[in-house]
Design an enzyme around this catalytic site. Structure first.
Site, PDB file in Angstrom:
ATOM      1  N   ASP A 221       0.759  -1.136  -0.020  1.00  0.00           N
ATOM      2  CA  ASP A 221       0.044  -0.086   0.166  1.00  0.00           C
ATOM      3  C   ASP A 221       0.823   1.014   0.052  1.00  0.00           C
ATOM      4  O   ASP A 221       1.727   1.283   0.982  1.00  0.00           O
ATOM      5  CB  ASP A 221      -0.809   0.086   1.043  1.00  0.00           C
ATOM      6  CG  ASP A 221      -1.965   0.783   1.241  1.00  0.00           C
ATOM      7  OD1 ASP A 221      -1.886   2.171   0.278  1.00  0.00           O
ATOM      8  OD2 ASP A 221      -2.731   0.907   2.116  1.00  0.00           O
ATOM      9  N   GLU A 247      -0.609  -0.953  -4.625  1.00  0.00           N
ATOM     10  CA  GLU A 247      -1.921  -0.263  -4.300  1.00  0.00           C
ATOM     11  C   GLU A 247      -1.724   1.108  -4.348  1.00  0.00           C
ATOM     12  O   GLU A 247      -0.717   1.743  -3.462  1.00  0.00           O
ATOM     13  CB  GLU A 247      -2.264  -0.812  -3.078  1.00  0.00           C
ATOM     14  CG  GLU A 247      -3.948  -0.120  -2.697  1.00  0.00           C
ATOM     15  CD  GLU A 247      -4.559  -0.848  -1.685  1.00  0.00           C
ATOM     16  OE1 GLU A 247      -5.168  -0.273  -0.716  1.00  0.00           O
ATOM     17  OE2 GLU A 247      -4.453  -2.014  -1.365  1.00  0.00           O
ATOM     18  N   GLU A 274      -9.644   3.777  -3.062  1.00  0.00           N
ATOM     19  CA  GLU A 274     -10.249   4.069  -1.583  1.00  0.00           C
ATOM     20  C   GLU A 274     -10.601   5.447  -1.477  1.00  0.00           C
ATOM     21  O   GLU A 274     -11.521   5.697  -0.606  1.00  0.00           O
ATOM     22  CB  GLU A 274      -9.523   3.243  -0.597  1.00  0.00           C
ATOM     23  CG  GLU A 274      -8.433   4.134  -0.512  1.00  0.00           C
ATOM     24  CD  GLU A 274      -7.670   3.646   0.933  1.00  0.00           C
ATOM     25  OE1 GLU A 274      -7.560   4.123   2.055  1.00  0.00           O
ATOM     26  OE2 GLU A 274      -6.583   2.215   0.559  1.00  0.00           O
ATOM     27  N   ASP A 297     -14.315   2.581  -1.119  1.00  0.00           N
ATOM     28  CA  ASP A 297     -14.806   2.439   0.564  1.00  0.00           C
ATOM     29  C   ASP A 297     -16.256   2.952   0.443  1.00  0.00           C
ATOM     30  O   ASP A 297     -16.669   4.131   0.138  1.00  0.00           O
ATOM     31  CB  ASP A 297     -13.829   3.393   1.422  1.00  0.00           C
ATOM     32  CG  ASP A 297     -14.213   3.304   2.856  1.00  0.00           C
ATOM     33  OD1 ASP A 297     -15.248   3.195   3.294  1.00  0.00           O
ATOM     34  OD2 ASP A 297     -12.974   2.905   3.548  1.00  0.00           O
ATOM     35  N   HIS A 324     -12.209  -1.275   0.201  1.00  0.00           N
ATOM     36  CA  HIS A 324     -11.459  -0.981   1.410  1.00  0.00           C
ATOM     37  C   HIS A 324     -12.043  -1.025   2.867  1.00  0.00           C
ATOM     38  O   HIS A 324     -13.031  -0.518   2.862  1.00  0.00           O
ATOM     39  CB  HIS A 324     -11.011   0.610   1.003  1.00  0.00           C
ATOM     40  CG  HIS A 324     -10.099   1.173   2.157  1.00  0.00           C
ATOM     41  ND1 HIS A 324     -10.634   2.112   3.212  1.00  0.00           N
ATOM     42  CD2 HIS A 324      -9.005   0.752   2.782  1.00  0.00           C
ATOM     43  CE1 HIS A 324      -9.819   2.487   3.748  1.00  0.00           C
ATOM     44  NE2 HIS A 324      -8.729   1.687   3.950  1.00  0.00           N
ATOM     45  N   GLU A 344     -10.838  -7.026   2.213  1.00  0.00           N
ATOM     46  CA  GLU A 344      -9.755  -6.617   3.175  1.00  0.00           C
ATOM     47  C   GLU A 344     -10.213  -6.793   4.578  1.00  0.00           C
ATOM     48  O   GLU A 344     -11.322  -6.163   4.713  1.00  0.00           O
ATOM     49  CB  GLU A 344      -9.323  -5.297   2.710  1.00  0.00           C
ATOM     50  CG  GLU A 344      -8.284  -4.476   3.718  1.00  0.00           C
ATOM     51  CD  GLU A 344      -7.940  -3.059   3.395  1.00  0.00           C
ATOM     52  OE1 GLU A 344      -6.790  -2.893   3.716  1.00  0.00           O
ATOM     53  OE2 GLU A 344      -8.665  -2.574   2.806  1.00  0.00           O
TER      54      GLU A 344
END
Length: 429
Positions: A221, A247, A274, A297, A324, A344
């Site tokens: 990430d 990511e 996200e 998200d 997310h 996740e």
């Protein structure tokens, strides 16, 4: 012919700020020392040395969590949590509430469009859409309770028997030992730290690859903190580490940049999403076919109503949707959609080595993955299946106090002279 029964309408909307840390929808509002805020993580503010030690130094947790209740005319209450704190409460009651009171809660598309379009002149992305997201989730929770069904049954039913999870945290080895199928780690150092930082990033990832072995998927990430040239270079230097995906390397607005890094590394996987908002924001990300997974998200992009539209758009391009974090709000979505292969889990424990509820102690019964998975049966409760913890209830600060605080004498407006004269005459009489 039997008539359709009357359906409850929205009677009232209540919002609360969640006092303290560790509870609610602001993932980063945690105690000091937590890996999420106080471990080396490259961020958009890491270019300034003073903001590298802690993510709270530049304000990742300044908004905090809030909690929203929507009550129907029959007394049923739906609720949800998210981030936004006092500003979120202000938007709920000063703007969005006008569209909700008296409305049919089943009209989720209509209500989203009204709130989104009414806030376009100052919204479209960021906090206003995140607030709409929490309202939307509370509506879906209310609908599930009114119909006595879990949300996933309302949005298409089950497409799979279980949800498999990967874990985002500081210790991939711990994630593997807890039963997750893969692990994602935050990149520690930013481009502004030069070749020395690049070398340390590669060493960091090599250490974790060695700790879990060659067959355990490892993801990285980058939290919107890299640029095109740095991404291309670090991906090249880590080719032998078999990184499963890279990511959020770039700003979500840099659609041309995603095209360039994909062209440079066509066989590597890149993901983002996200921090993108609404179907309009995701359209370019999806149409370009430069991303191997999108990661919206549901607590930020516009709620369940908008996420379903984004997922349908992605399905037309055969792009998987892996939300997310967002706990049960994401789980109900993932189990109901065909292009959602896994989910996740964001490690909420301070050291990232154990599985705790995503929303802290806010709910008494938040489902959490055991041995890296959840089943449909774990979600079979009305709405999102969450019960507010009475202990957490005591930490809720009603927004009525925040929006209309009692005025002290020092803050009261001065009394007009003519009123003072009238009072003086009354006193003499």
């Amino acid at each position: 012919m039997a008539s359709v029964r009357d359906f409850p309408t929205i009677k009232s909307v209540r919002s609360f700020v969640i006092g303290g840390v560790g509870s609610g929808g602001d993932y980063h509002n945690v105690k000091g020392g937590h890996w999420l805020i106080d471990s080396p993580i490259s961020t958009p503010c890491s270019q300034w040395e003073k903001y590298r030690a802690s993510r709270t130094s530049w304000g990742i947790n300044v908004l905090g969590s809030f909690f929203l209740e929507i009550e129907a005319s029959d007394g049923t209450v739906g609720f949800a949590t998210g981030f936004g704190g006092p500003p979120a409460c202000w938007l709920v009651h000063q703007h969005f509430e006008r569209f909700l009171i008296g409305a049919d809660p089943r009209n989720t598309n209509h209500l989203f469009e009204q709130m989104y379009r009414a806030s376009m002149f100052y919204g479209r992305k960021g906090l206003p859409v995140a607030v709409i997201s929490v309202i939307d989730l509370a509506l879906w929770d209310l609908l599930g309770k009114l119909r006595n069904e879990p949300v996933y049954k309302l949005i298409g039913g089950s497409t799979k028997d279980r949800i498999d999870f990967y874990c985002t945290g500081p210790e991939p080895q711990a994630a593997r030992d807890m039963g997750f199928w893969g692990a994602k780690v935050p990149l520690p150092y930013c481009p502004e730290e030069g070749q020395a930082g690049l070398k340390k990033n590669v060493e960091f990832l090599r250490k974790h690859r060695e700790s879990v072995g060659p067959d355990f998927p490892l993801m990285v990430d980058c939290y919107m903190s890299l640029n095109v040239s740095y991404t291309i270079e670090i991906a090249k230097k880590c080719e032998d580490l078999d990184i499963h995906w890279w990511e959020e390397c770039l700003s979500p607005d840099d659609t041309d940049g995603f095209q360039q890094i994909k062209r440079a590394h066509p066989t590597l996987k890149f993901t983002t999403g996200e921090h993108e908002y609404s179907r309009y924001g995701f359209r370019k990300l999806i149409e370009g076919r430069n991303l191997d997974i999108i990661q919206p998200d549901v607590m930020w992009l516009g709620g369940m109503t908008e996420l379903l539209k984004v997922a349908a758009m992605a399905a037309a391009y055969d792009i998987p949707v892996v939300p997310h974090a967002s706990g049960p709000y994401s789980y109900h979505f993932v189990i109901s959609q065909p292009n959602t292969p896994f989910q996740e889990y964001l490690a909420n424990s301070p050291d990232g080595k154990s599985v705790l509820p995503v929303f802290g102690d806010l709910f008494t019964d938040e489902p959490i993955p055991t041995k890296g998975f959840l089943t449909a049966q774990d979600l079979d409760k009305p709405g999102f299946g969450l019960t507010l913890n009475p202990v957490a209830r005591a930490k809720l600060i009603p927004s009525t106090y925040l929006l209309t605080p009692p005025l002290s004498n020092a803050l009261r407006p001065p009394t007009p002279p003519e009123v003072e004269s009238d009072k003086a005459l009354e006193a003499q009489e």
